[in-house]
Design a protein around this motif. Structure first.
Motif, short mmCIF file in Angstrom:
data_model
loop_
_atom_site.label_atom_id
_atom_site.label_comp_id
_atom_site.label_asym_id
_atom_site.label_seq_id
_atom_site.Cartn_x
_atom_site.Cartn_y
_atom_site.Cartn_z
N TYR A 1 -2.31 7.28 14.70
CA TYR A 1 -2.66 5.98 14.25
C TYR A 1 -2.97 5.45 14.74
N GLU B 1 0.46 12.65 13.38
CA GLU B 1 0.80 11.75 12.61
C GLU B 1 0.37 9.86 13.27
N PHE C 1 4.95 3.86 13.69
CA PHE C 1 3.77 3.86 13.73
C PHE C 1 3.19 2.85 14.91
N GLU D 1 0.02 0.66 17.18
CA GLU D 1 -1.23 0.60 17.20
C GLU D 1 -1.69 0.17 18.77
#
Length: 489
Positions: free
Chosen positions: A278, A274, A115, A117
């Motif tokens: 995120y 996904e 993930f 950001e």
């Protein structure tokens, strides 16, 4: 035999020289003999090797080297807390290389289960530069190499931004020196990859100024895929399209930007929904970020026992205040006696976004530097603003050193001083907005238009008469398209 013609040479025009036109710089030239003489003809007479652009490149390289030197403590001792805060050499590059799997071979948005950001293109830049680091694993030498590679690429993007700004300014290429030597860029240019978005937006504006709307839209779309703020330029383009009636300009530019953004994002969203989602969830759910007005309020509220603002409330308030600011900017754009310049409107919209956003990272200052150089190239205001941003820069690191590590007390500052630094940063930015807005309302204060230029960055809008202008004080003087239609009928 094919007929040949000698190449057409571009007509040379006299350049605007800061030592003549800017009162502050004029005073500084007394030590070296005063401003350039009136009989000289910069832009008409060849300067030899040291052209304006070459001097700007040298200044940018020098500024980039100074920025790296200021990071010497971390480059020698490593990016460890609290030393990286007290030495003001913090960077996201080492932090993400260690903690987002970049040092172990993970590629943002491509490696499943990771993930990141930040938007997609910024993740690709982070992953691609990690592949350039020799060796394996997260070691001090590889962390340093990762920082240096990204710093070198950012210096290259910085040079591109300076050159694009200089060429957009036409007769005022020296205004790009603000971008070349900006203290904010020296201090904050290597915190994150924001400079890539700044450079892509500068290229987009340059292409727009040359009426290359599709190419401009592509760069704007790629910039938005790197950092969301470049999309805000479309608001300024829309207002000028309404003012001039050149609706095609916004349709073509926005369509090209959307296609470019989708070309980057759709494959990632399909392959890793996904991971792609995120960033947007993180942005929505995160609390107020350091140095935002909402974070400063919550600090004061905590000290005084007031009710703190939660993320949901901050999202609503920030959005509503930004929309209100955009409405006011729209009214200014459509009611001003003369059509505003594109750079003026882009600066006002981006500055409003910065002041109302729930996050103000220290590197966000670099978003506004090229825009101010085009919107209001006055060195006094620029240096005053950069001084307050420098004070905020120091304050945020000293405050972070305290709250994240409980470091040595003599290196810390208490909350009220940090909040005061945030307030000064906001006031300085609001002051620039007020000055730009006044230039829009009274073009006689606009230094760019004093030299016979209409809108150097305006592209399809330059020199176009008004199609729509609203005069709220004298409605009968408004220019409305249906009035023209009725008159012709």
């Amino acid at each position: 035999m094919q007929e040949t013609k000698p190449p057409e040479h571009r007509r040379r025009v006299r350049l605007v020289i800061p030592s003549r036109s800017d009162p502050l710089l004029r005073n500084f030239t007394e030590l070296i003999g005063g401003p350039m003489g009136r009989r000289s003809a910069p832009g008409i007479v060849s300067p030899g090797f040291f052209t304006v652009e070459r001097v700007l490149i040298l200044l940018t390289v020098l500024a980039a080297v100074i920025g790296i030197v200021l990071k010497s403590y971390c480059r020698i001792n490593g990016w460890e807390t609290p030393g990286q805060f007290y030495a003001t050499c913090y960077s996201d590059f080492p932090e993400l290389f260690k903690n987002r799997g970049l040092g172990d071979g993970a590629f943002p948005f491509i490696t499943q289960g990771t993930f990141f950001e930040y938007p997609v293109l910024m993740g690709f830049i982070a992953g691609a530069t990690a592949l350039l680091v020799p060796g394996e694993g997260v070691t001090p030498s590889r962390i340093l190499a990762y920082f240096d590679i990204n710093a070198a690429l950012i210096a290259a993007v910085w040079i591109v931004t300076v050159l694009a700004t200089a060429r957009m300014a036409r007769r005022r290429p020296w205004d790009a020196a603000m971008v070349a030597v900006a203290p904010g860029l020296i201090l904050a240019g290597t915190i994150n990859w924001d400079m890539w978005a700044v450079g892509l937006l500068a290229l987009g504006m340059y292409c727009f100024s040359r009426n290359k709307l599709v190419l401009a839209g592509i760069f704007i779309g790629l910039g938005t895929a790197t950092k969301l703020y470049p999309v805000l330029i479309l608001g300024a383009v829309l207002l000028l399209a309404l003012r001039t009636g050149r609706i095609r300009a916004i349709l073509v530019t926005a369509a090209a930007a959307a296609v470019a953004w989708l070309a980057v994002n759709l494959p990632v969203a399909a392959a890793n929904p996904e991971g792609w989602r995120y960033f947007y969830q993180f942005t929505e759910d995160r609390p107020a970020g350091y140095s935002s007005p909402w974070f400063a309020y919550n600090l004061v509220a905590g000290r005084l026992g007031w009710v703190s603002l939660q993320p949901e409330s901050i999202n609503t308030l920030a959005l509503n205040l930004f929309l209100l600011a955009c409405v006011l900017i729209g009214v200014l754009a459509l009611a001003a006696p003369r059509r505003p310049r594109l750079a003026q409107l882009v600066f006002l919209i981006v500055a409003a976004f910065i002041l109302t956003n729930k996050v103000y990272s220290p590197q966000f200052v670099i978003w506004l530097i090229p825009l101010l150089a085009l919107a209001r190239p006055r060195w006094r205001d620029f240096l005053i603003w950069q001084t307050f941003e420098g004070l905020h820069w120091a304050a945020v690191w000293l405050y972070l050193g305290q709250v994240t590590s409980g470091g040595v007390s003599q290196h810390n500052i208490d909350m009220p001083y940090y909040v005061l630094a945030v307030v000064f940063h906001m006031l300085a930015t609001a002051y620039l907005m007020a000055r730009v807005a006044w230039d829009v309302w009274d073009p006689s204060y606009d230094v760019v238009r004093r030299y016979g230029m209409d809108d150097p960055q305006g592209g399809p809008f330059e020199g176009i008469p008004d199609w729509l202008r609203v005069d709220p004080l004298h409605p009968s003087d408004s220019i409305l398209p249906w009035r023209k239609a009725a008159r012709h009928a």
